[in-house]
Enzyme design. Sequence first.
Site, PDB file in Angstrom:
ATOM      1  CE1 TYR A 142     -67.587  48.620  64.288  1.00 30.50           C
ATOM      2  CE2 TYR A 142     -69.881  48.849  63.605  1.00 30.50           C
ATOM      3  CZ  TYR A 142     -68.873  49.065  64.538  1.00 30.50           C
ATOM      4  OH  TYR A 142     -69.153  49.717  65.708  1.00 30.50           O
ATOM      5  NE  ARG A 149     -71.918  55.025  63.865  1.00 31.84           N
ATOM      6  CZ  ARG A 149     -72.041  53.964  64.650  1.00 31.84           C
ATOM      7  NH1 ARG A 149     -73.209  53.690  65.219  1.00 31.84           N
ATOM      8  NH2 ARG A 149     -71.039  53.136  64.850  1.00 31.84           N
ATOM      9  CE1 TYR A 202     -65.230  50.644  70.393  1.00 36.52           C
ATOM     10  CE2 TYR A 202     -64.283  51.237  72.501  1.00 36.52           C
ATOM     11  CZ  TYR A 202     -65.194  50.517  71.763  1.00 36.52           C
ATOM     12  OH  TYR A 202     -66.093  49.681  72.385  1.00 36.52           O
ATOM     13  NE  ARG A 215     -69.140  51.425  75.771  1.00 34.93           N
ATOM     14  CZ  ARG A 215     -68.539  50.696  74.836  1.00 34.93           C
ATOM     15  NH1 ARG A 215     -69.218  49.736  74.225  1.00 34.93           N
ATOM     16  NH2 ARG A 215     -67.291  50.912  74.478  1.00 34.93           N
ATOM     17  CD  GLU A 328     -73.314  43.790  69.690  1.00 34.66           C
ATOM     18  OE1 GLU A 328     -72.245  43.697  69.072  1.00 34.66           O
ATOM     19  OE2 GLU A 328     -74.183  44.623  69.412  1.00 34.66           O
TER      20      GLU A 328
HETATM   21  O1  LIG Z   1     -71.466  50.760  65.929  1.00 34.86           O
HETATM   22  C1  LIG Z   1     -72.424  50.670  66.740  1.00 34.86           C
HETATM   23  O2  LIG Z   1     -73.375  51.478  66.782  1.00 34.86           O
HETATM   24  C2  LIG Z   1     -72.387  49.548  67.721  1.00 34.86           C
HETATM   25  C3  LIG Z   1     -71.604  48.458  67.483  1.00 34.86           C
HETATM   26  C4  LIG Z   1     -71.459  47.432  68.523  1.00 34.86           C
HETATM   27  O3  LIG Z   1     -70.454  47.818  69.367  1.00 34.86           O
HETATM   28  C5  LIG Z   1     -72.685  47.266  69.331  1.00 34.86           C
HETATM   29  O4  LIG Z   1     -73.654  46.674  68.555  1.00 34.86           O
HETATM   30  C6  LIG Z   1     -73.154  48.572  69.792  1.00 34.86           C
HETATM   31  C7  LIG Z   1     -73.142  49.624  68.878  1.00 34.86           C
HETATM   32  C1  LIG Z   2     -69.998  45.666  71.106  1.00 41.96           C
HETATM   33  C2  LIG Z   2     -68.935  46.480  70.485  1.00 41.96           C
HETATM   34  O1  LIG Z   2     -68.386  46.195  69.456  1.00 41.96           O
HETATM   35  C3  LIG Z   2     -68.505  47.730  71.169  1.00 41.96           C
HETATM   36  O2  LIG Z   2     -68.924  47.916  72.317  1.00 41.96           O
HETATM   37  O3  LIG Z   2     -67.769  48.521  70.531  1.00 41.96           O
END
Ligand SMILES: O=C(O)C1=C[C@@H](O)[C@H](O)C=C1
Ligand SMILES: CC(=O)C(=O)O
Length: 338
Positions: A142, A149, A202, A215, A328
Amino acid sequence: MATYPNGLRGRLVRPHEEPPSGRHLLGRVAFLDHHRPPAVRDGVADMGVHLARDESALVTEVWETDAPPTSGMYRDLVYAHDGEYLFCAGQIPEGGSYREPVREAYDAAFDLISELGYPHVIRIWHFINDINRANADGMEIYRDFCLGRAEAVDRRLGPAGEMPAATGIGSLGGGISWYLLTSRSGRVRHLENPLQVPAPSYPHRYGPRPPKFARATSLSPPGLDGAGDIFVAGTASILGHETVHEGDVAKQCDVTLANMAKVLSRENLLAHGIDDGRTLKDLRLVKVYLRHEEDLEAVRSACAEAFSDTAEIVYFTVDICRSDLLVEIEGIAPRPTA
Ligand SMILES: O=C(O)C1=C[C@@H](O)[C@H](O)C=C1
Ligand SMILES: CC(=O)C(=O)O
């Protein structure tokens, strides 16, 4: 009763159900027990994502529009556009590192969007096999995906480039399957949730480059001041930037649903300059991702209480982008009728 002022509508079609009729199929994503490469099939831009562990999870998501689309292949991407909306889907094969192929896939998508003239990205979905496993260099897949990305977004949109609501979730095979929707002239507004740190901000503990998504994203057709459809991103039990209620799926559901309600709330939409408000009962096309099959009953019960009984809800048991997340949820809140 919802309306679809944008002329774009997503629907979930179960096996043996009548496929939608009377409107044009812009794109089709089948959630299967195997993956199916992106291609034009029966004249429709189509892809299969390996997300179903058994027959009960088989479902197809179709995107319908009011105008006949033109479909085709662009490099490895399948696409279709109807003059106002573009659907595009791609698959990145299993590999030792995803940073570069993800960057190249995003580059190809941005090139297609630019060449066809559909600049307003509405929503993106990514299904990432082995999302929590280490890649060939020992980095969690991930984080590897987020690195590629972020580099593509930085280069094409700039470091402060805004990205839409997204989902980044595990899958059961097939490398990374992804698809997106963009608009030519609709007004797209990306929303944040005051209970959560915006993902692009983050801290580094979550990876060398942060996730790039909003979001939620509001899509309004030209001339409509208020919000049209609101696409809520994959949402989980994260407050601030931290996972809360590790190991407790019921409490993680509560926080997840509270996050979705907050991002849709009148208070939050007004804070983004949108005189509107929605609730969880407005959501439809709800996808629920849970890490453990044995949590399905608890999650189903929380969702049955939270969402309208007319909401289409599908459940998938897959890994989630953080190994301490158990659930999720995503959904779309169409513009309610007056
Ligand atoms: O990385 C993303 O695009 C992403 C990851 C999770 O937090 C959730 O599925 C939303 C977007
Ligand atoms: C769902 C998730 O991993 C986020 O909001 O970053």
